[in-house]
Design a protein around this motif. Structure first.
Motif, PDB file in Angstrom:
ATOM      1  N   ASP A  84      17.599  -4.384  -5.679  1.00  0.00           N
ATOM      2  CA  ASP A  84      17.597  -3.604  -6.920  1.00  0.00           C
ATOM      3  C   ASP A  84      16.339  -3.875  -7.725  1.00  0.00           C
ATOM      4  O   ASP A  84      15.933  -5.040  -7.885  1.00  0.00           O
ATOM      5  N   GLY A  85      15.765  -2.827  -8.278  1.00  0.00           N
ATOM      6  CA  GLY A  85      14.593  -3.020  -9.118  1.00  0.00           C
ATOM      7  C   GLY A  85      14.380  -1.876 -10.087  1.00  0.00           C
ATOM      8  O   GLY A  85      14.891  -0.766  -9.898  1.00  0.00           O
ATOM      9  N   ALA A  86      13.617  -2.148 -11.134  1.00  0.00           N
ATOM     10  CA  ALA A  86      13.213  -1.133 -12.100  1.00  0.00           C
ATOM     11  C   ALA A  86      11.851  -1.546 -12.637  1.00  0.00           C
ATOM     12  O   ALA A  86      11.532  -2.731 -12.715  1.00  0.00           O
ATOM     13  N   GLY A  87      11.042  -0.553 -13.002  1.00  0.00           N
ATOM     14  CA  GLY A  87       9.707  -0.905 -13.455  1.00  0.00           C
ATOM     15  C   GLY A  87       8.929   0.281 -13.980  1.00  0.00           C
ATOM     16  O   GLY A  87       9.492   1.313 -14.362  1.00  0.00           O
ATOM     17  N   VAL A  88       7.608   0.129 -13.955  1.00  0.00           N
ATOM     18  CA  VAL A  88       6.687   1.129 -14.497  1.00  0.00           C
ATOM     19  C   VAL A  88       5.736   1.570 -13.383  1.00  0.00           C
ATOM     20  O   VAL A  88       5.201   0.745 -12.639  1.00  0.00           O
ATOM     21  N   ILE A  89       5.507   2.868 -13.283  1.00  0.00           N
ATOM     22  CA  ILE A  89       4.606   3.402 -12.264  1.00  0.00           C
ATOM     23  C   ILE A  89       3.158   3.051 -12.620  1.00  0.00           C
ATOM     24  O   ILE A  89       2.694   3.318 -13.741  1.00  0.00           O
ATOM     25  N   THR A  90       2.445   2.454 -11.654  1.00  0.00           N
ATOM     26  CA  THR A  90       1.032   2.125 -11.864  1.00  0.00           C
ATOM     27  C   THR A  90       0.100   2.957 -10.992  1.00  0.00           C
ATOM     28  O   THR A  90      -1.098   3.023 -11.260  1.00  0.00           O
ATOM     29  N   LYS A  91       0.630   3.584  -9.942  1.00  0.00           N
ATOM     30  CA  LYS A  91      -0.195   4.382  -9.035  1.00  0.00           C
ATOM     31  C   LYS A  91       0.699   5.395  -8.331  1.00  0.00           C
ATOM     32  O   LYS A  91       1.859   5.097  -8.031  1.00  0.00           O
ATOM     33  N   LEU A  92       0.163   6.579  -8.070  1.00  0.00           N
ATOM     34  CA  LEU A  92       0.926   7.633  -7.413  1.00  0.00           C
ATOM     35  C   LEU A  92       0.194   8.152  -6.178  1.00  0.00           C
ATOM     36  O   LEU A  92      -1.039   8.279  -6.179  1.00  0.00           O
ATOM     37  N   GLY A  93       0.984   8.461  -5.133  1.00  0.00           N
ATOM     38  CA  GLY A  93       0.423   9.114  -3.968  1.00  0.00           C
ATOM     39  C   GLY A  93       0.014  10.535  -4.295  1.00  0.00           C
ATOM     40  O   GLY A  93       0.508  11.151  -5.257  1.00  0.00           O
TER      41      GLY A  93
ATOM     42  N   VAL B 271       0.863  -1.187   0.000  1.00  0.00           N
ATOM     43  CA  VAL B 271       0.000   0.000   0.000  1.00  0.00           C
ATOM     44  C   VAL B 271       0.896   1.232   0.000  1.00  0.00           C
ATOM     45  O   VAL B 271       1.834   1.328   0.794  1.00  0.00           O
ATOM     46  N   ILE B 272       0.634   2.171  -0.869  1.00  0.00           N
ATOM     47  CA  ILE B 272       1.485   3.360  -0.962  1.00  0.00           C
ATOM     48  C   ILE B 272       0.955   4.479  -0.073  1.00  0.00           C
ATOM     49  O   ILE B 272      -0.239   4.558   0.227  1.00  0.00           O
ATOM     50  N   GLY B 273       1.889   5.345   0.347  1.00  0.00           N
ATOM     51  CA  GLY B 273       1.545   6.541   1.091  1.00  0.00           C
ATOM     52  C   GLY B 273       1.455   7.730   0.164  1.00  0.00           C
ATOM     53  O   GLY B 273       1.671   7.621  -1.054  1.00  0.00           O
ATOM     54  N   PRO B 274       1.193   8.920   0.687  1.00  0.00           N
ATOM     55  CA  PRO B 274       0.987  10.104  -0.151  1.00  0.00           C
ATOM     56  C   PRO B 274       2.234  10.545  -0.919  1.00  0.00           C
ATOM     57  O   PRO B 274       2.111  11.252  -1.922  1.00  0.00           O
ATOM     58  N   ASP B 275       3.421  10.130  -0.461  1.00  0.00           N
ATOM     59  CA  ASP B 275       4.662  10.535  -1.127  1.00  0.00           C
ATOM     60  C   ASP B 275       5.295   9.395  -1.912  1.00  0.00           C
ATOM     61  O   ASP B 275       6.463   9.490  -2.314  1.00  0.00           O
ATOM     62  N   ASP B 276       4.536   8.322  -2.148  1.00  0.00           N
ATOM     63  CA  ASP B 276       5.074   7.108  -2.762  1.00  0.00           C
ATOM     64  C   ASP B 276       4.528   6.874  -4.163  1.00  0.00           C
ATOM     65  O   ASP B 276       3.564   7.514  -4.600  1.00  0.00           O
ATOM     66  N   ALA B 277       5.166   5.910  -4.832  1.00  0.00           N
ATOM     67  CA  ALA B 277       4.663   5.394  -6.106  1.00  0.00           C
ATOM     68  C   ALA B 277       4.579   3.881  -6.006  1.00  0.00           C
ATOM     69  O   ALA B 277       5.411   3.246  -5.336  1.00  0.00           O
ATOM     70  N   LEU B 278       3.595   3.306  -6.660  1.00  0.00           N
ATOM     71  CA  LEU B 278       3.509   1.847  -6.770  1.00  0.00           C
ATOM     72  C   LEU B 278       4.076   1.466  -8.132  1.00  0.00           C
ATOM     73  O   LEU B 278       3.640   1.975  -9.169  1.00  0.00           O
ATOM     74  N   LEU B 279       5.055   0.560  -8.115  1.00  0.00           N
ATOM     75  CA  LEU B 279       5.699   0.143  -9.354  1.00  0.00           C
ATOM     76  C   LEU B 279       5.313  -1.284  -9.702  1.00  0.00           C
ATOM     77  O   LEU B 279       5.262  -2.161  -8.825  1.00  0.00           O
ATOM     78  N   LYS B 280       5.052  -1.513 -10.982  1.00  0.00           N
ATOM     79  CA  LYS B 280       5.019  -2.870 -11.502  1.00  0.00           C
ATOM     80  C   LYS B 280       6.456  -3.209 -11.874  1.00  0.00           C
ATOM     81  O   LYS B 280       7.037  -2.580 -12.757  1.00  0.00           O
ATOM     82  N   ILE B 281       7.043  -4.158 -11.147  1.00  0.00           N
ATOM     83  CA  ILE B 281       8.461  -4.453 -11.316  1.00  0.00           C
ATOM     84  C   ILE B 281       8.690  -5.247 -12.598  1.00  0.00           C
ATOM     85  O   ILE B 281       8.061  -6.277 -12.831  1.00  0.00           O
TER      86      ILE B 281
END
Length: 337
Positions: free
Chosen positions: A64-73, A24-34
């Motif tokens: 280490d990870g890299a991905g695509v943003i799916t949701k933003l705080g 679960v993301i917070g207001p300053d976070d991003a959710l990434l699809k890794i």
């Protein structure tokens, strides 16, 4: 979601492909699809555990990870859903005196993804937006993941802490690991003089030469301390990079010329050993500790990756469903890069 995780500390048998809650993301976070994650020897140590390491279990591996943003705080405005991103593997508060001075790797609340909190060997990960870095379209996710921890560590040690100068000679103790393959390239990019590399196999030393090593020494075939002494005309080198620790530290010190500096960035063979202090003060040697790197270091070295001036060495790409195979390959010392 699925993740490569463990439910209790132990050996490789504890690593499983498991269903764990989506973060679960917070207001300053991003959710990434890794899209890609990378393993480091650190992952083996975290699996084994040590006194004082108190993890929320199950624990998702991978620093280490890299991905695509799916949701933003709600507070994140500098990125958009769908953006490709790399991730700085270190976490800091952003508020303490160290963070305010740009020394966020000294943060009072310093942490590393995959070590202190869940990592990236999962379908999704929650990441503070300040840890993100836009990933150009031409850079593969696998390269971004493979580069992050090892290149920021090598850059901070050689450039920020070690202040490596053009023309200085460098000895890298180890040839095949991620930090060492990064250090060889960074030394050459900085204009280092002869770069010497110690390795345990001809394959690892062949790789070191491809990356720019000038002199390679197989430690299984000769006394590498004496070989360095002879190769440098009995003078020694300006800088040694040592992430091995107990087994090599004394020889690394003896490999330095007068006024030389030893960069210690790890202890894969153990953290405790004895030193002859006379060698240090009589020869004016410096021992410099270095761990991970700052946000500034991360962004600087990753831009060099993006520009193609530095290249992460990728041993193999393995589907997440076969994550235990990747762990076993790492455990058995078969990886190059």
């Amino acid at each position: 979601m699925q993740a490569v995780a463990f439910f209790k500390h132990g050996d490789l048998d504890q690593i499983t492909l498991s269903d764990v809650p989506e973060p679960v993301i917070g207001p300053d976070d991003a959710l990434l699809k890794i899209k890609a994650a990378a393993l480091n020897r650190l992952d083996l140590w975290v699996l084994k555990g040590w006194p004082g390491l108190d993890l929320k279990l199950p624990h998702v591996t991978g620093s280490d990870g890299a991905g695509v943003i799916t949701k933003l705080g709600q507070n994140v405005t500098e990125y958009m859903v769908g953006d490709r991103v790399a991730v700085n593997p270190t976490l800091s508060c952003g508020n303490c005196s160290f963070c305010q001075r740009g020394q966020d790797n000294l943060c009072q609340d310093f942490a590393i993804f995959g070590e202190h909190v869940d990592g990236f060997c999962a379908e999704y990960a929650a990441v503070p937006a300040r840890n993100l870095l836009a990933l150009p379209d031409h850079v593969p996710f696998s390269s971004a993941a493979a580069a992050s921890l090892v290149f920021v560590t090598a850059w901070h040690s050689l450039i920020t802490r070690g202040r490596l100068q053009s023309g200085e000679s460098v000895l890298v103790v180890g040839a095949g690991g991620g930090i060492n393959t990064a250090a060889i390239q960074i030394a050459k990019l900085a204009g280092a003089g002869p770069t010497y590399v110690i390795g345990s196999s001809d394959a690892k030393l062949d790789l070191a030469r491809q990356l720019g090593a000038d002199v390679t020494i197989n430690r299984t075939k000769e006394n590498w301390g004496k070989a360095v002494y002879a190769a440098t005309g009995r003078r020694g080198v300006d800088v040694v990079v040592d992430n091995v620790g107990a087994d090599t530290f004394a020889t690394s010190l003896r490999s330095l010329k007068k006024g030389g500096r030893l960069l210690t960035v790890g202890n894969t063979s153990g953290p405790k050993f004895e030193l002859d202090n006379r060698l240090i003060f009589f020869r004016h040697l410096s021992i410099i500790g270095s761990s991970m790197g700052t946000t500034g270091d991360y962004r600087e070295v990753m831009e060099l990756i993006f520009d193609g001036r530095l290249q992460p060495v990728i041993d193999s790409v393995i589907p997440m469903r076969d994550g235990i195979k990747a762990f076993r390959r790492l455990h058995d010392g078969l990886t190059l890069g």
